[in-house]
Design a protein around this motif. Structure first.
Motif, mmCIF file in Angstrom:
data_model
loop_
_atom_site.group_PDB
_atom_site.id
_atom_site.type_symbol
_atom_site.label_atom_id
_atom_site.label_comp_id
_atom_site.label_asym_id
_atom_site.label_seq_id
_atom_site.Cartn_x
_atom_site.Cartn_y
_atom_site.Cartn_z
ATOM 1 N N ALA A 1 0.896 -1.396 -0.078
ATOM 2 C CA ALA A 1 0.071 -0.088 -0.044
ATOM 3 C C ALA A 1 0.967 1.184 -0.129
ATOM 4 O O ALA A 1 0.533 2.352 -0.559
ATOM 5 C CB ALA A 1 -0.791 0.134 1.269
ATOM 6 N N ALA A 2 1.966 1.242 0.584
ATOM 7 C CA ALA A 2 2.983 2.419 0.485
ATOM 8 C C ALA A 2 3.683 2.598 -0.706
ATOM 9 O O ALA A 2 3.842 3.807 -0.916
ATOM 10 C CB ALA A 2 4.040 2.057 1.504
ATOM 11 N N PRO B 1 -4.172 12.697 1.136
ATOM 12 C CA PRO B 1 -4.894 11.453 1.027
ATOM 13 C C PRO B 1 -6.558 11.784 0.620
ATOM 14 O O PRO B 1 -7.008 12.755 0.851
ATOM 15 C CB PRO B 1 -4.958 10.927 2.284
ATOM 16 N N SER C 1 1.576 2.045 -3.492
ATOM 17 C CA SER C 1 0.600 1.982 -4.449
ATOM 18 C C SER C 1 -0.035 3.364 -4.474
ATOM 19 O O SER C 1 -0.049 3.982 -3.540
ATOM 20 C CB SER C 1 -0.608 0.818 -4.124
ATOM 21 N N ASP C 2 -0.575 3.819 -5.740
ATOM 22 C CA ASP C 2 -1.142 5.047 -5.837
ATOM 23 C C ASP C 2 -2.697 4.959 -5.191
ATOM 24 O O ASP C 2 -3.218 6.048 -4.642
ATOM 25 C CB ASP C 2 -1.366 5.485 -7.305
ATOM 26 N N ALA C 3 -3.282 3.926 -5.320
ATOM 27 C CA ALA C 3 -4.686 3.701 -4.556
ATOM 28 C C ALA C 3 -4.682 2.212 -4.095
ATOM 29 O O ALA C 3 -4.433 1.356 -4.768
ATOM 30 C CB ALA C 3 -5.917 4.076 -5.565
ATOM 31 N N VAL C 4 -5.654 2.085 -3.326
ATOM 32 C CA VAL C 4 -6.303 1.015 -2.603
ATOM 33 C C VAL C 4 -7.686 0.659 -3.088
ATOM 34 O O VAL C 4 -8.491 1.611 -2.868
ATOM 35 C CB VAL C 4 -5.919 0.582 -1.214
ATOM 36 N N LEU D 1 -3.759 3.490 6.314
ATOM 37 C CA LEU D 1 -3.280 3.444 4.810
ATOM 38 C C LEU D 1 -2.570 4.824 4.766
ATOM 39 O O LEU D 1 -1.613 4.959 4.396
ATOM 40 C CB LEU D 1 -4.477 3.173 4.008
ATOM 41 N N ARG D 2 -3.180 5.859 5.193
ATOM 42 C CA ARG D 2 -2.702 7.023 5.320
ATOM 43 C C ARG D 2 -1.322 7.487 5.929
ATOM 44 O O ARG D 2 -0.411 8.328 5.588
ATOM 45 C CB ARG D 2 -3.519 8.483 5.434
ATOM 46 N N ARG E 1 1.239 5.824 3.622
ATOM 47 C CA ARG E 1 1.422 6.595 2.604
ATOM 48 C C ARG E 1 0.240 7.927 2.528
ATOM 49 O O ARG E 1 -0.837 7.974 2.436
ATOM 50 C CB ARG E 1 0.752 5.666 0.956
ATOM 51 N N THR F 1 -2.292 8.598 0.049
ATOM 52 C CA THR F 1 -3.049 7.512 -0.522
ATOM 53 C C THR F 1 -4.560 7.777 -0.924
ATOM 54 O O THR F 1 -5.199 8.807 -0.524
ATOM 55 C CB THR F 1 -3.129 6.294 0.665
#
Length: 390
Positions: free
Chosen positions: A91-92, A201, A94-97, A116-117, A120, A123
């Motif tokens: 996730a760190a 984010p 990746s542009d999006a989950v 997640l934020r 990243r 995110t």
């Protein structure tokens, strides 16, 4: 691996089941690197969904082959600490989950938006669910047929059991189930653009019930504003245009059908001239009065008899030659031989299988995604090890 190059350099981490997998599917078609996280040993349900299996009774289904094409699959047990750690590392980067399950799935696993934020700051989390994040139906177990029924798009027959080939009381094709992927992909791309420009984010939510609700403005929007609406002049009391026979489907000589869409004056004149029926132009199909239905039925009967004198191909040729609106009606089998379908880049081939191509065409590029991945096919490639927590 993916279809086009438009989203080259964009990475998407996907945890999705069934129709929400189409969100990542649209993004992979456009060139994103979509990493699909699946439960070890089981995978996601769409892999074996549908009445038809490829190359054997336990083979993959066509929804899996469409929605998961061009992705990379990894097996990861998110219920384990090591699995969650591996997920956060991805996730760190990746542009999006994309969370495509019942609402709150990642949150319950300790992998929600706030977590997640932290890994990243810019995110993007796109939460795709059936019924949304709030409301009394939030935790209702739902399926594709019901979303349309919820919004009044699906009419059902409860007087008889569903006939062969029909489920859920109606033979209508689900709309929101298939449309939610396009809305989800649009939300992800908009979120990525904002996150990249602001460094902040973004959390977006898309639900199938909201897609169904927003799908047809003449339905819900009209009902919401019923106190401010009045009948529009020139329409019949049953909600049709008085020239409705010019917007109908007609049987043809070869047992097929044509959709006739020539209610515009220009097209109607072109048609009557082409078939040498100037008398039909003399019938008043514009005035709404006591004789409107009788006049319309007269024209419908004449057109019904007329269309039965030529084949679909002959009518299509006439429509093209004389600038008449409409076109042939196809079954899926008919479509494969339709000259318009065969003349365009409508399909692509991979591993001896043919599939419908993306409806998006990129000039100068061929659409050529890889086959949908086997379960965990890319685990070692992505993580450099066996599945953590498996």
């Amino acid at each position: 691996m993916s279809g086009y190059s438009l989203l080259s350099g964009v990475r998407i981490l996907e945890v999705a089941q069934l129709a929400p997998s189409s969100v990542g599917g649209h993004l992979a078609d456009l060139g994103a690197d979509v990493i699909k996280v699946e439960t070890p040993g089981r995978g996601e349900g769409v892999r074996f969904a549908g009445a038809r299996a490829v190359d054997g009774p336990e083979g993959p289904g066509f929804m899996h082959l469409r929605w998961n094409r061009g992705k990379r699959s990894i097996e990861l047990d998110l219920r384990s600490a090591t699995g969650r750690q591996a997920f956060l590392r991805l996730a760190a980067e990746s542009d999006a989950v994309v969370e495509g399950t019942r609402h709150g799935y990642l949150e319950r696993l300790g992998l929600g938006f706030e977590v997640l934020r932290r890994v990243r700051p810019q995110t993007v989390l796109c939460e795709v669910s059936g019924t949304g994040a709030d409301g009394p139906y939030r935790d209702l177990a739902t399926g594709g047929m019901w979303f349309d029924a919820y919004a009044g798009l699906r009419t059902v027959d409860t007087d008889h059991p569903s006939p062969p080939g029909v489920m859920g009381g109606s033979g209508e094709t689900p709309q929101a189930m298939y449309a939610v992927g396009a809305y989800g992909a649009m939300a992800v791309l908009a979120g990525v653009i904002k996150a990249r420009s602001t460094g902040e984010p973004v959390r977006v939510q898309v639900s199938s019930v909201d897609v169904a609700t927003a799908w047809m403005p003449d339905r819900i929007d009209a009902a919401l504003n019923v106190d401010r609406t009045v009948p529009r002049p020139g329409w019949t009391v049953d909600g049709r245009l008085p020239d409705w026979p010019l917007l109908d489907a007609y049987a043809t000589k070869d047992g097929g059908a044509m959709v006739f869409g020539s209610h515009t004056t220009k097209f109607w004149q072109h048609f009557c001239t082409a078939v040498d029926r100037p008398d039909l132009l003399e019938v008043d199909l514009a005035t709404v009065d006591e004789g409107v239905e009788e006049r319309a039925l007269h024209v419908w009967r004449e057109l019904d008899a007329l269309f039965r004198t030529r084949t679909r191909t002959e009518w299509t040729d006439l429509f093209l030659a004389h600038d008449v609106a409409g076109g042939p009606v196809n079954t899926p089998a008919d479509l494969l031989d339709d000259p318009h379908f065969t003349a365009r880049a409508s399909t692509y081939e991979v591993d001896g299988l043919r599939f419908a191509a993306s409806p998006i065409r990129v000039v100068g590029e061929d659409f050529a995604p890889t086959l949908a991945p086997g379960l965990g096919e890319h685990t070692e490639e992505v993580l450099g090890c066996t599945p953590p927590g498996s």
